[in-house]
Design a protein around this motif. Structure first.
Motif, PDB file in Angstrom:
ATOM      1  N   ASP A 154     -26.513  -7.224  -6.623  1.00 20.54           N
ATOM      2  CA  ASP A 154     -25.924  -6.103  -7.357  1.00 20.54           C
ATOM      3  C   ASP A 154     -24.557  -5.676  -6.824  1.00 20.54           C
ATOM      4  OD1 ASP A 154     -28.118  -5.957  -9.017  1.00 20.54           O
ATOM      5  OD2 ASP A 154     -29.169  -4.521  -7.741  1.00 20.54           O
ATOM      6  N   ILE A 155     -24.265  -5.935  -5.560  1.00 22.25           N
ATOM      7  CA  ILE A 155     -23.032  -5.442  -4.960  1.00 22.25           C
ATOM      8  C   ILE A 155     -22.272  -6.580  -4.288  1.00 22.25           C
ATOM      9  CG2 ILE A 155     -22.024  -3.930  -3.203  1.00 22.25           C
ATOM     10  CD1 ILE A 155     -24.301  -1.989  -3.652  1.00 22.25           C
ATOM     11  N   THR A 156     -20.992  -6.690  -4.612  1.00 19.32           N
ATOM     12  CA  THR A 156     -20.091  -7.610  -3.920  1.00 19.32           C
ATOM     13  C   THR A 156     -19.256  -6.809  -2.928  1.00 19.32           C
ATOM     14  OG1 THR A 156     -19.926  -9.119  -5.817  1.00 19.32           O
ATOM     15  CG2 THR A 156     -18.150  -9.203  -4.184  1.00 19.32           C
ATOM     16  N   GLY A 157     -19.284  -7.218  -1.663  1.00 20.37           N
ATOM     17  CA  GLY A 157     -18.515  -6.540  -0.632  1.00 20.37           C
ATOM     18  C   GLY A 157     -17.333  -7.395  -0.199  1.00 20.37           C
ATOM     19  N   ILE A 158     -16.170  -6.785  -0.117  1.00 19.43           N
ATOM     20  CA  ILE A 158     -14.951  -7.502   0.240  1.00 19.43           C
ATOM     21  C   ILE A 158     -14.256  -6.764   1.374  1.00 19.43           C
ATOM     22  CG2 ILE A 158     -12.760  -8.428  -0.592  1.00 19.43           C
ATOM     23  CD1 ILE A 158     -14.075  -7.988  -3.489  1.00 19.43           C
ATOM     24  N   VAL A 159     -14.076  -7.442   2.481  1.00 21.69           N
ATOM     25  CA  VAL A 159     -13.397  -6.882   3.651  1.00 21.69           C
ATOM     26  C   VAL A 159     -11.988  -7.443   3.721  1.00 21.69           C
ATOM     27  CG1 VAL A 159     -13.331  -6.899   6.178  1.00 21.69           C
ATOM     28  CG2 VAL A 159     -15.492  -6.484   4.987  1.00 21.69           C
ATOM     29  N   LEU A 160     -11.019  -6.558   3.880  1.00 19.33           N
ATOM     30  CA  LEU A 160      -9.637  -6.964   4.099  1.00 19.33           C
ATOM     31  C   LEU A 160      -9.245  -6.559   5.521  1.00 19.33           C
ATOM     32  CD1 LEU A 160      -7.970  -5.870   0.729  1.00 19.33           C
ATOM     33  CD2 LEU A 160      -8.786  -8.150   1.376  1.00 19.33           C
ATOM     34  N   ARG A 161      -9.079  -7.559   6.381  1.00 20.90           N
ATOM     35  CA  ARG A 161      -8.673  -7.300   7.768  1.00 20.90           C
ATOM     36  C   ARG A 161      -7.151  -7.275   7.827  1.00 20.90           C
ATOM     37  NH1 ARG A 161     -13.034 -11.457  10.622  1.00 20.90           N
ATOM     38  NH2 ARG A 161     -14.841 -10.045  10.442  1.00 20.90           N
ATOM     39  N   ALA A 162      -6.607  -6.074   7.810  1.00 23.91           N
ATOM     40  CA  ALA A 162      -5.160  -5.914   7.704  1.00 23.91           C
ATOM     41  C   ALA A 162      -4.519  -5.766   9.079  1.00 23.91           C
ATOM     42  CB  ALA A 162      -4.828  -4.691   6.855  1.00 23.91           C
ATOM     43  N   THR A 163      -3.299  -6.268   9.171  1.00 27.40           N
ATOM     44  CA  THR A 163      -2.487  -6.062  10.367  1.00 27.40           C
ATOM     45  C   THR A 163      -1.693  -4.774  10.197  1.00 27.40           C
ATOM     46  OG1 THR A 163      -0.908  -7.145  11.823  1.00 27.40           O
ATOM     47  CG2 THR A 163      -0.519  -7.370   9.467  1.00 27.40           C
ATOM     48  N   GLY A 164      -0.678  -4.549  11.055  1.00 22.27           N
ATOM     49  CA  GLY A 164       0.155  -3.370  10.930  1.00 22.27           C
ATOM     50  C   GLY A 164       0.851  -3.323   9.579  1.00 22.27           C
ATOM     51  N   VAL A 165       0.931  -2.134   8.994  1.00 20.99           N
ATOM     52  CA  VAL A 165       1.483  -1.976   7.647  1.00 20.99           C
ATOM     53  C   VAL A 165       2.794  -1.207   7.733  1.00 20.99           C
ATOM     54  CG1 VAL A 165       1.071  -1.064   5.335  1.00 20.99           C
ATOM     55  CG2 VAL A 165      -0.845  -1.964   6.683  1.00 20.99           C
ATOM     56  N   TYR A 166       3.850  -1.792   7.178  1.00 17.26           N
ATOM     57  CA  TYR A 166       5.144  -1.116   7.164  1.00 17.26           C
ATOM     58  C   TYR A 166       5.561  -0.815   5.732  1.00 17.26           C
ATOM     59  CZ  TYR A 166       7.800  -5.272   5.605  1.00 17.26           C
ATOM     60  OH  TYR A 166       8.307  -6.326   4.880  1.00 17.26           O
ATOM     61  N   GLY A 167       6.655  -0.071   5.588  1.00 14.31           N
ATOM     62  CA  GLY A 167       7.162   0.274   4.264  1.00 14.31           C
ATOM     63  C   GLY A 167       7.141   1.775   4.050  1.00 14.31           C
ATOM     64  N   LEU A 168       7.899   2.226   3.081  1.00 15.37           N
ATOM     65  CA  LEU A 168       7.969   3.647   2.749  1.00 15.37           C
ATOM     66  C   LEU A 168       6.940   3.949   1.671  1.00 15.37           C
ATOM     67  CD1 LEU A 168       9.509   6.224   3.446  1.00 15.37           C
ATOM     68  CD2 LEU A 168      11.117   5.686   1.610  1.00 15.37           C
ATOM     69  N   SER A 169       5.909   4.692   2.053  1.00 15.94           N
ATOM     70  CA  SER A 169       4.816   4.973   1.125  1.00 15.94           C
ATOM     71  C   SER A 169       5.275   5.878  -0.005  1.00 15.94           C
ATOM     72  CB  SER A 169       3.664   5.658   1.871  1.00 15.94           C
ATOM     73  OG  SER A 169       3.205   4.861   2.931  1.00 15.94           O
ATOM     74  N   PRO A 170       4.790   5.659  -1.219  1.00 15.50           N
ATOM     75  CA  PRO A 170       5.166   6.508  -2.349  1.00 15.50           C
ATOM     76  C   PRO A 170       4.881   7.982  -2.058  1.00 15.50           C
ATOM     77  CG  PRO A 170       3.965   4.576  -3.108  1.00 15.50           C
ATOM     78  CD  PRO A 170       3.867   4.576  -1.620  1.00 15.50           C
ATOM     79  N   GLY A 171       5.917   8.799  -2.195  1.00 16.92           N
ATOM     80  CA  GLY A 171       5.754  10.236  -2.001  1.00 16.92           C
ATOM     81  C   GLY A 171       5.948  10.730  -0.590  1.00 16.92           C
ATOM     82  N   LEU A 172       6.174   9.827   0.376  1.00 14.81           N
ATOM     83  CA  LEU A 172       6.384  10.244   1.760  1.00 14.81           C
ATOM     84  C   LEU A 172       7.828   9.995   2.181  1.00 14.81           C
ATOM     85  CD1 LEU A 172       3.135   8.968   3.553  1.00 14.81           C
ATOM     86  CD2 LEU A 172       3.598  11.211   2.523  1.00 14.81           C
ATOM     87  N   ALA A 173       8.300  10.807   3.121  1.00 14.71           N
ATOM     88  CA  ALA A 173       9.689  10.707   3.568  1.00 14.71           C
ATOM     89  C   ALA A 173       9.838   9.833   4.801  1.00 14.71           C
ATOM     90  CB  ALA A 173      10.253  12.102   3.855  1.00 14.71           C
ATOM     91  N   ASP A 174       8.777   9.696   5.577  1.00 19.07           N
ATOM     92  CA  ASP A 174       8.834   8.923   6.817  1.00 19.07           C
ATOM     93  C   ASP A 174       7.983   7.669   6.705  1.00 19.07           C
ATOM     94  OD1 ASP A 174      10.545  10.674   8.201  1.00 19.07           O
ATOM     95  OD2 ASP A 174       8.859  11.981   8.701  1.00 19.07           O
ATOM     96  N   HIS A 175       8.238   6.733   7.615  1.00 21.77           N
ATOM     97  CA  HIS A 175       7.489   5.484   7.662  1.00 21.77           C
ATOM     98  C   HIS A 175       7.164   5.179   9.120  1.00 21.77           C
ATOM     99  CE1 HIS A 175      11.174   3.424   9.049  1.00 21.77           C
ATOM    100  NE2 HIS A 175      11.781   4.268   8.235  1.00 21.77           N
ATOM    101  N   LYS A 176       6.449   4.101   9.383  1.00 23.58           N
ATOM    102  CA  LYS A 176       5.943   3.834  10.731  1.00 23.58           C
ATOM    103  C   LYS A 176       7.049   3.612  11.750  1.00 23.58           C
ATOM    104  CE  LYS A 176       4.156  -0.100  11.907  1.00 23.58           C
ATOM    105  NZ  LYS A 176       3.235  -1.242  11.993  1.00 23.58           N
ATOM    106  N   TRP A 177       8.223   3.190  11.307  1.00 27.73           N
ATOM    107  CA  TRP A 177       9.326   2.930  12.230  1.00 27.73           C
ATOM    108  C   TRP A 177      10.364   4.050  12.251  1.00 27.73           C
ATOM    109  CZ3 TRP A 177       9.551  -2.437   9.567  1.00 27.73           C
ATOM    110  CH2 TRP A 177       8.582  -3.276  10.132  1.00 27.73           C
ATOM    111  N   SER A 178      10.085   5.168  11.606  1.00 25.04           N
ATOM    112  CA  SER A 178      11.070   6.254  11.566  1.00 25.04           C
ATOM    113  C   SER A 178      11.473   6.685  12.970  1.00 25.04           C
ATOM    114  CB  SER A 178      10.516   7.456  10.791  1.00 25.04           C
ATOM    115  OG  SER A 178      10.377   7.169   9.420  1.00 25.04           O
ATOM    116  N   GLY A 179      10.499   6.952  13.823  1.00 25.68           N
ATOM    117  CA  GLY A 179      10.798   7.389  15.183  1.00 25.68           C
ATOM    118  C   GLY A 179      11.508   6.314  15.986  1.00 25.68           C
ATOM    119  N   LEU A 180      11.091   5.062  15.817  1.00 22.94           N
ATOM    120  CA  LEU A 180      11.714   3.953  16.531  1.00 22.94           C
ATOM    121  C   LEU A 180      13.192   3.840  16.154  1.00 22.94           C
ATOM    122  CD1 LEU A 180      11.453   1.347  18.292  1.00 22.94           C
ATOM    123  CD2 LEU A 180      10.913   0.137  16.157  1.00 22.94           C
ATOM    124  N   PHE A 181      13.493   3.897  14.874  1.00 25.51           N
ATOM    125  CA  PHE A 181      14.887   3.777  14.423  1.00 25.51           C
ATOM    126  C   PHE A 181      15.728   4.958  14.905  1.00 25.51           C
ATOM    127  CE2 PHE A 181      13.765   1.005  10.469  1.00 25.51           C
ATOM    128  CZ  PHE A 181      13.526  -0.067  11.309  1.00 25.51           C
TER     129      PHE A 181
END
Length: 294
Positions: A154-181
């Motif tokens: 009855d149920i299909t399970g899907i796991v996504l093993r993600a690494t670090g995620v970068y980019g400017l998220s919709p609606g946000l002003a900062d991103h993961k590298w904001s402080g670094l830059f």
């Protein structure tokens, strides 16, 4: 198709939310409050809920994680018991409630941390036995195991093993590298580091893809790695300096190479991340924002 989505207000969840809406899915956000500027349904939900009551839906995408702000590894802060209880028990209850609500596909956003950070320079495949060496990795692995236990006819399970995620998220002003830059531009010494990365839009594309292909995946429980770039800070900051016109020296290249996840299984479904061209386009977009703000 009606999809329930947790973590929609977070940096990663916003990428997923936008992609699902763009693809025409009906989305109900599960969380403490609706996400502004997005036309979705809403159901009050918290990982601490003892008996989640979810609306009828076809699928669940679980991106939420209770953690100290800005941290995943080390996100337990000074209360590891609470971190474990909410994220492990809360996730298990959520999956069970989703099944009762009619969800026949559940996508769980896991992490490369399940492989363990000790595997430097190694190739990490979905067939490897997970050996997490952080509490964050252990919690994500427990979530995977909770999902696998529910999967069947009855149920299909899907796991996504993600690494670090970068980019400017919709609606946000900062991103993961904001402080670094900002520190780099201010002349603060930056230490060397090399890490694996994927753009948030590419991760969201992976979520959309496995939902689309869910009926043809074969086994009722599937695991896919999600990663795109092995990126050295020297390369990243050199690119940034060139785009924004900084005459600064980037740090030395790191001699420490992290384990890299293979993504052959996901690419075989048609996943095609943007690679260094997308990285360059992202940094260029930041340069344009800087110019507009000056």
């Amino acid at each position: 198709m009606h999809v329930l989505l947790t973590g929609a207000s977070g940096a990663v969840g916003r990428f997923v939310l936008k992609r699902l809406l763009d693809d025409g899915y009906k989305v109900t956000v599960l969380g403490r409050r609706p996400v502004e500027s997005f036309e979705t349904g809403f159901c009050a939900y918290d990982l601490a809920d003892r008996d989640p009551q979810l609306p009828p839906a076809d699928a669940l995408v679980h991106c939420a994680l209770v953690h100290a702000p800005g941290k995943f590894r080390g996100g337990e802060g000074d209360d590891p018991e609470r971190f474990t209880r909410l994220n492990v028990d809360g996730t298990r209850r959520l999956f069970e409630a989703a099944g009762k609500a009619g969800c026949r596909a559940i996508v769980f956003l896991s992490s490369r941390a399940v492989y363990g950070d000790h595997r430097r320079g190694e190739t990490l495949t979905e067939a490897d036995v997970p050996t997490p060496d952080t509490l964050y990795g252990e919690v994500k692995l427990a979530g995977e195991q909770a999902l696998e236990a529910l999967c069947g006819q009855d149920i299909t399970g899907i796991v996504l093993r993600a690494t670090g995620v970068y980019g400017l998220s919709p609606g946000l002003a900062d991103h993961k590298w904001s402080g670094l830059f900002q520190e780099f531009a201010a002349g603060v010494p930056i230490g060397p580091r090399k890490a694996t990365e994927v753009h948030g839009e590419d991760l969201a594309a992976a979520v959309a893809l496995v939902l689309e292909k869910r009926g043809a995946l074969g086994a009722a429980f599937q695991v896919y790695n999600v990663s795109d770039l092995l990126l050295d800070r020297r390369e990243l900051l050199s690119l940034y300096a060139g785009e924004v016109g900084l005459s600064l020296n980037a740090p030395e290249a790191s001699g420490k190479i992290p384990g890299e996840m293979t993504t052959d299984r996901l690419r075989a479904l048609g996943w095609a991340p943007g690679g260094r061209e997308r990285l360059k386009a992202f940094v260029q977009s930041l340069a344009r924002l800087n110019e507009a703000g000056n």
